[in-house]
Design an enzyme around this catalytic site. Structure first.
Site: not given
Length: 200
Positions: A14, A163
């Site tokens: 992400d 992430h």
């Protein structure tokens, strides 16, 4: 998850904003292992990193939609939800230089409702969640904890959430991918996971 009878995993990232130098390092590590990932992008990342977006695509990675502003989708009206997804979709097409079409969407924070899932599907996107994650976004995250959290959870058909703006993730990635391979797993794309689950 993908097919739980097969020893494969998908690695997904992400991307809300770019931690200086993080994505190039991630891509270098993925290339070293000949592994392809999926990168779910937000609007700020797309607007500020068009060259990296083009590199992602050129190197064979999948680009996914993570909405423009990272809102909670169940809290939005139909019109606002549509704008969050489709404005980013258009920005990705334009910034890619090749009219790249995204088809996977990760709802911000994993928040969803029956209505938001249906609306997303009606816009032509497949919602993608995860089966393995760690608190890599936390200021308290460490390289050792990220490594341990991910590696100990590896299972057949896993979709791993990382992430891309987390320094511990960047510092852990080579170890994580090496460990995945040492456990006898193959890293595959979401397309491969989707096709295998649809044909079972």
């Amino acid at each position: 998850m993908g097919d739980t009878s097969r020893k494969y995993v998908a690695v997904t990232f992400d991307m809300g904003y770019e931690l200086e130098g993080a994505t190039p390092r991630i891509l270098d590590i993925m290339a070293k292992h000949n592994a392809k990932g999926t990168f779910f992008l937000c609007g700020h990342w797309v607007k500020t990193q068009p060259e990296l977006l083009r590199r992602l695509i050129a190197e064979g990675h999948t680009v996914g939609n993570h909405t423009w502003n990272h809102p909670s989708l169940p809290s939005l009206t139909q019109d606002k939800l549509t704008r969050e997804i489709m404005v980013l979709n258009k920005d990705i097409e334009l910034a890619s230089g090749c009219d790249y079409k995204t088809k996977y969407l990760r709802p911000p924070k994993g928040e969803f409702s029956r209505n938001s899932l249906e609306a997303t599907k009606n816009l032509g996107f497949q919602s993608v969640f995860w089966s393995i994650a760690t608190d890599d976004w936390s200021p308290l995250a460490t390289t050792k904890k990220v490594q341990e959290d991910i590696v100990k959870q590896i299972h057949p058909g896993a979709i791993i959430l990382l992430h891309g703006n987390s320094k511990p993730v960047v510092d852990s990635l080579d170890y994580i991918i090496t460990s995945i391979k040492e456990k006898g797993y193959t890293i595959v794309t979401l397309d491969e996971i989707q096709s295998s689950t649809m044909t079972e």
